[in-house]
Enzyme design. Structure first.
Site, PDB file in Angstrom:
ATOM      1  N   ALA A   1       0.512  -1.413   0.143  1.00 55.31           N
ATOM      2  CA  ALA A   1       0.208   0.248  -0.055  1.00 55.31           C
ATOM      3  C   ALA A   1       0.879   1.332   0.011  1.00 55.31           C
ATOM      4  CB  ALA A   1      -0.921   0.310   0.838  1.00 55.31           C
TER       5      ALA A   1
ATOM      6  N   GLU B   1      18.476  15.690   0.030  1.00 53.66           N
ATOM      7  CA  GLU B   1      17.384  16.090   0.459  1.00 53.66           C
ATOM      8  C   GLU B   1      17.270  15.291   2.103  1.00 53.66           C
ATOM      9  OE1 GLU B   1      13.287  14.072  -1.582  1.00 53.66           O
ATOM     10  OE2 GLU B   1      13.242  16.426  -1.653  1.00 53.66           O
TER      11      GLU B   1
ATOM     12  N   ALA C   1       8.150   8.235  -6.835  1.00 53.13           N
ATOM     13  CA  ALA C   1       6.489   7.895  -6.741  1.00 53.13           C
ATOM     14  C   ALA C   1       5.727   8.803  -7.901  1.00 53.13           C
ATOM     15  CB  ALA C   1       6.724   8.729  -5.443  1.00 53.13           C
ATOM     16  N   GLN C   2       6.719   9.500  -8.447  1.00 58.02           N
ATOM     17  CA  GLN C   2       6.006  10.314 -10.080  1.00 58.02           C
ATOM     18  C   GLN C   2       5.063   8.717 -10.876  1.00 58.02           C
ATOM     19  OE1 GLN C   2       6.471  14.437 -13.124  1.00 58.02           O
ATOM     20  NE2 GLN C   2       8.548  13.259 -11.870  1.00 58.02           N
TER      21      GLN C   2
END
Ligand code: FAD
Length: 401
Positions: A11, A170, A314-315
């Site tokens: 998920a 990041e 994720a895109q």
């Protein structure tokens, strides 16, 4: 007449969006849909560098699955997937097994260690809510310890981030924002703390626009980050890293962010993989299977313009979920005409901590606050796709500027 069974594994971005699309297109009326995930919550992997550094609470990056997916329409099973037995159309879980007619594999990735000794034993990974909570607690514990020992251990205040790709940069960005706060809180001089960003390639953020890379490096250096570029790590030890050139850097915290490979369940299940990922057909099915779809970080797709794999994002996982759910719907209605997947890369934005970021949207370069605002809008857009405005208001990054 029994309803066909659709089984979704994982998920994450891919699995959640597939479940959500199958709900929205009413496929649940004609099929029995089951979603399996290790936890009863969904987390946004792309935000994990923030709770890892402690700049955002981890609860902000996760949500209960039943708060966004209607459990009257989709079965949810909280369990760990151990193996997929395609010849029996079965999935083995830690406690039980499930059979399927259609399978969607969205189990995400695992850290790529390149077989470098000591990584698994001594380095931290930015991978899940559990793994980043440990990093945050460990960092704070190191700060808390420092002043409480008679003999000062400088390595407590040294942080090595292995890999200066997107995730590494990041994280370093967040960490460099957090350190002044930690210094204040634990009575420690900023000068005592060292943060190293170690990268084997000849540049940070390999493959990214040079001007943007320079902007990021200058900014991070101004916050005290020390870059070691062109510097492969030979071994991770309990007390630091050994570099290829023989130098050792002592540090009690090593965070490993040198890229990912597909979930090891795929190899265990006998699929043919490249770096743990299945090279999928254009319709996102695993080669040789007409009922197994693979999406997200488990799927390998080639960018034909440069004949190299797309980096997993994720895109792409979100876009694949749309194609995958459309194709399952088509198969259920007896159609053999499936949609082909082509990624529509809107851009790439990397946050650098605080209100700083860099990004490339189309051919437009973004710096600083405007890049940071775009980044937050990307994060909010996903929440909107998944749960509409209520979810944006509940979990979104509303403080955009
Ligand atoms: P995931 O979203 O990782 O989900 C996998 C799910 O499967 C998880 O919920 C996990 O708990 C579950 N799972 C795993 N194994 C099992 C098992 N055996 N049994 C049951 N459940 C299991 N991408 C971008 O596009 N833009 C970004 O800015 C960006 N930034 C990133 C920053 C960081 C710090 C990181 C780590 C990644 C970033 N990425 C970004 C990459 C992006 O997070 C991944 O590509 C994306 O999460 C892949 O989605 P997925 O659905 O394949 O897997």
């Amino acid at each position: 007449h029994k309803k066909p069974k659709i089984l979704i594994l994982g998920a994450g971005y891919g699995g959640m969006m597939t479940a959500s699309r199958l709900l929205k297109s009413s496929v649940y009326q004609d099929a029995e849909i089951t979603l399996v995930n290790k936890h009863n919550y969904h987390y946004q992997t792309t935000w994990l560098h923030e709770p890892a550094a402690g700049t955002l609470h981890h609860d902000r990056t996760r949500m209960r699955i039943d708060s966004v997916i209607d459990m009257n329409k989709i079965n949810f099973i909280k369990d760990e997937v151990k193996e997929i037995k395609t010849d029996e159309k079965k999935v083995i879980l830690e406690s039980g097994e499930l059979d399927y007619d259609y399978l969607v594999i969205g189990l995400g990735s695992e850290p790529e260690t390149f077989g470098i000794p000591g990584v698994e034993e001594h380095a931290f990974a930015i991978r899940s809510v559990n793994s980043v909570r440990l990093i945050r607690e460990h960092i704070e514990y190191m700060f808390a310890n420092y002043n409480n020992e008679v003999e000062k251990h400088d390595e407590y205040l040294r942080f090595i981030v292995a890999g200066a790709g997107f995730t590494g940069i990041e994280f370093v960005g967040e960490l460099s924002e957090r350190i002044p706060e930690l210094c204040e809180e634990y009575d420690i001089d900023r000068d005592k703390v060292r943060v190293y960003s170690v990268e084997a390639a000849p540049t940070a953020l390999p493959g990214f626009d040079e001007e943007l890379v320079n902007y990021a490096m200058n900014l991070l250096e101004s916050r005290g980050v020390e870059f070691r570029i062109n510097t492969p790590i030979k071994e991770v030890k309990e007390d630091g890293v050994l570099l290829n050139d023989g130098e050792e850097i002592k540090a009690s915290t090593v965070v490993w962010t040198t890229g990912v490979k597909g979930n090891s369940v795929l190899d265990k299940s006998g699929f043919e993989t490249m770096r743990g990922r299945i090279k999928v057909e254009k319709d996102l099915r695993a080669p040789g299977f007409d009922n197994v779809f693979v999406i997200g970080d488990c799927a390998l797709i080639i960018n034909e313009e440069i004949n190299r794999p797309y980096p997993p994002t994720a895109q792409i996982a979100i876009q694949q979920a749309y194609t995958c759910s459309n194709n399952i719907k088509a198969l259920l209605s007896g159609s053999e005409k499936l949609e082909h997947f082509t990624p529509d890369i809107k851009g790439t934005v990397a946050s650098l901590g605080g209100k700083e970021a860099i990004g490339l949207v189309g051919t437009k370069k973004l710096y600083g606050q405007s890049a940071s605002a775009v980044k937050k809008m990307i994060d909010n857009r996903y929440l909107f796709l998944l749960g509409g405005m209520p979810l944006v208001l509940k979990k979104g990054k509303l403080n955009i500027f």
